[in-house]
Design a protein around this motif. Structure first.
Motif, short mmCIF file in Angstrom:
data_model
loop_
_atom_site.label_atom_id
_atom_site.label_comp_id
_atom_site.label_asym_id
_atom_site.label_seq_id
_atom_site.Cartn_x
_atom_site.Cartn_y
_atom_site.Cartn_z
N LEU A 26 0.70 -1.16 0.02
CA LEU A 26 0.07 0.05 0.03
C LEU A 26 0.76 1.35 -0.07
CD1 LEU A 26 -2.46 -1.37 2.95
CD2 LEU A 26 -3.13 -0.91 0.39
N ASP A 27 0.57 1.97 -0.82
CA ASP A 27 1.22 3.50 -0.78
C ASP A 27 0.82 4.01 0.37
OD1 ASP A 27 2.03 6.08 -1.83
OD2 ASP A 27 -0.18 6.38 -2.57
N PHE A 28 1.41 5.30 0.75
CA PHE A 28 1.11 5.97 1.89
C PHE A 28 0.15 7.17 1.74
CE2 PHE A 28 2.17 9.11 5.51
CZ PHE A 28 1.84 8.19 6.54
N ASP A 29 0.78 8.45 0.91
CA ASP A 29 -0.01 9.34 0.87
C ASP A 29 -1.31 9.27 -0.28
OD1 ASP A 29 1.57 11.86 2.13
OD2 ASP A 29 2.83 10.44 1.44
N GLY A 30 -2.25 9.65 0.05
CA GLY A 30 -3.36 9.49 -0.69
C GLY A 30 -3.91 8.22 -0.71
N THR A 31 -3.48 7.22 -0.07
CA THR A 31 -3.79 5.86 -0.03
C THR A 31 -4.17 5.41 1.37
OG1 THR A 31 -2.54 5.32 -2.06
CG2 THR A 31 -3.40 3.19 -0.71
N ALA A 63 3.06 -4.35 3.40
CA ALA A 63 3.98 -3.34 3.12
C ALA A 63 3.64 -2.20 2.85
CB ALA A 63 5.14 -3.92 2.08
N VAL A 64 4.17 -1.32 3.32
CA VAL A 64 3.96 0.19 3.02
C VAL A 64 5.03 0.60 2.07
CG1 VAL A 64 3.73 2.66 3.76
CG2 VAL A 64 2.71 0.96 5.06
N ILE A 65 4.53 0.93 0.65
CA ILE A 65 5.62 1.33 -0.17
C ILE A 65 5.37 2.75 -0.54
CG2 ILE A 65 6.28 0.73 -2.46
CD1 ILE A 65 5.07 -2.20 -2.04
N LEU A 93 5.09 -6.37 9.09
CA LEU A 93 4.85 -5.06 8.43
C LEU A 93 6.39 -4.68 7.96
CD1 LEU A 93 3.10 -2.63 7.65
CD2 LEU A 93 3.86 -1.68 9.93
N PHE A 94 6.11 -4.37 6.67
CA PHE A 94 7.48 -3.91 5.84
C PHE A 94 7.22 -2.29 5.72
CE2 PHE A 94 7.68 -8.37 5.45
CZ PHE A 94 9.15 -8.74 5.45
N VAL A 95 8.27 -1.61 5.52
CA VAL A 95 8.14 -0.31 5.03
C VAL A 95 9.22 -0.10 4.02
CG1 VAL A 95 8.13 2.20 5.35
CG2 VAL A 95 7.12 0.69 6.98
N VAL A 212 -1.26 -11.06 -4.49
CA VAL A 212 -0.62 -10.02 -4.25
C VAL A 212 -1.70 -8.88 -4.57
CG1 VAL A 212 0.52 -9.82 -6.72
CG2 VAL A 212 1.07 -8.19 -4.84
N VAL A 213 -1.99 -7.96 -3.68
CA VAL A 213 -2.78 -6.71 -3.49
C VAL A 213 -1.90 -5.76 -3.65
CG1 VAL A 213 -4.55 -5.42 -2.59
CG2 VAL A 213 -4.72 -7.99 -2.69
N PHE A 214 -1.87 -4.56 -4.38
CA PHE A 214 -1.33 -3.32 -4.13
C PHE A 214 -2.43 -2.03 -4.48
CE2 PHE A 214 0.56 0.60 -5.94
CZ PHE A 214 1.85 0.67 -4.80
N GLY A 215 -2.36 -1.28 -3.55
CA GLY A 215 -3.11 -0.06 -3.56
C GLY A 215 -2.30 1.18 -3.69
N GLY A 216 -2.69 2.15 -4.61
CA GLY A 216 -2.05 3.20 -4.76
C GLY A 216 -2.90 4.53 -5.32
N ASP A 217 -2.31 5.76 -5.47
CA ASP A 217 -3.16 6.74 -5.90
C ASP A 217 -2.47 7.57 -7.15
OD1 ASP A 217 -1.36 8.06 -4.09
OD2 ASP A 217 -2.84 9.78 -4.18
N ASP A 218 -1.17 7.40 -7.12
CA ASP A 218 -0.49 8.77 -7.91
C ASP A 218 0.26 8.02 -9.19
OD1 ASP A 218 0.20 11.30 -8.66
OD2 ASP A 218 0.64 11.78 -6.17
#
Ligand SMILES: [Mg+2]
Length: 276
Positions: A26-31, A63-65, A93-95, A212-218
């Motif tokens: 998962l992305d951090f900002d906006g997600t 993971a926060v990516i 949890l990974f970063v 695998v799941v990935f979430g992002g916004d940018d």
């Protein structure tokens, strides 16, 4: 939650079938954190820690990516404490900070990062004169260790200054074999060798993930979206989630699910772990 097609529904179901072996990036900002005017004031959505804890009970790892330095994301998200609580529930949890250049895990509790990319030091030496020539000598230069960010948001005309700077900074970066990532009133310069797509692939391989799941916004998430789609074509169940806090047609096109910003992401993660 809006699944974009029947095919998307099939991908969602396929991931749910292998949830215990699935990794979630998962992305951090906006997600996970709502976009705010001052990037330093960003915090996790209030529902995010609970959703991540629930997720920890059923998936292999999270993971926060992010493009942010790992240290910053950990502090802003209180990810240290959250990581410990997630470990208690069975998931690591990974970063992955600075697009995967840095890594931290709740077990290791320290940030590992490689050397700064070749060319960054000479880029920085030439940067002030480029800013001056573009009429933006007051732009704020943030040294991020493995990257440099040029911010215009505190200037009188942030978007005008941004527009004047994009091209000359990209040209200077290219001369030093670096890549630029334009954002909201910020231009980031870093090594082109690392991006979120590589971080996703590494995460999947290291965890021997079954899904695998990935979430992002940018736009910085495009490579990660593409990585999930290409892993899927190699046979790995995968789901691409777009957090649509602002219009990003390129991302929506690559996504299976479009959610309404971090609040929608929290709902989706909740739905994913709930038994049907
Ligand atoms: Mg983002």
């Amino acid at each position: 939650m809006e699944l974009t097609s029947d095919e998307a529904r099939a991908h969602y179901d396929a991931v749910r079938d292998v949830l215990a072996g699935t990794v979630v990036g998962l992305d951090f900002d906006g997600t996970l954190s709502p976009v705010v005017d001052d990037p330093e004031a960003a915090r996790l959505h209030p529902g995010a820690p609970g959703a991540l804890l629930e997720l920890a009970e059923v998936v292999r790892a999270v993971a926060v990516i992010t493009g942010r330095p790992a240290r910053q994301a950990i502090a802003m998200g209180d990810l240290d404490a959250l990581g410990n609580a997630m470990l208690d529930r069975g998931a690591e949890l990974f970063v992955f900070g600075q697009y995967g250049n840095e890594r931290w895990s709740a077990t290791e509790q320290r940030i590992r990062s490689p050397r700064p990319p070749a060319g960054l030091a000479s880029f920085e030496r030439e940067l002030p004169s480029v800013l001056r020539r573009a009429g933006a000598p007051d732009a704020f230069i943030e040294e991020k260790g493995l990257a440099v960010a040029v911010h215009t948001r505190r200037m009188d005309d942030p978007s005008g200054a941004f527009d004047r700077l994009v091209k000359p900074i990209a040209a200077l970066a290219e001369r030093h074999h670096l890549t630029t990532e334009p954002g909201r009133n910020v231009i980031e310069v870093r090594s082109g060798e690392m991006h979120k797509g590589r971080a996703v692939r590494t995460f999947v391989a290291e965890q021997e993930a079954a899904g695998v799941v990935f979430g992002g916004d940018d736009l910085g998430d495009v490579e990660a979206f593409e990585a999930v789609r290409s892993l899927r074509s190699e046979g790995l169940p995968g789901l691409v989630v777009c957090s649509a806090s602002h219009e990003q047609p390129d991302l929506v096109r690559l996504a299976d699910v479009v959610v309404d910003g971090p609040a929608g992401m929290v709902d989706l993660l909740g739905a994913l772990v709930r038994r049907p």
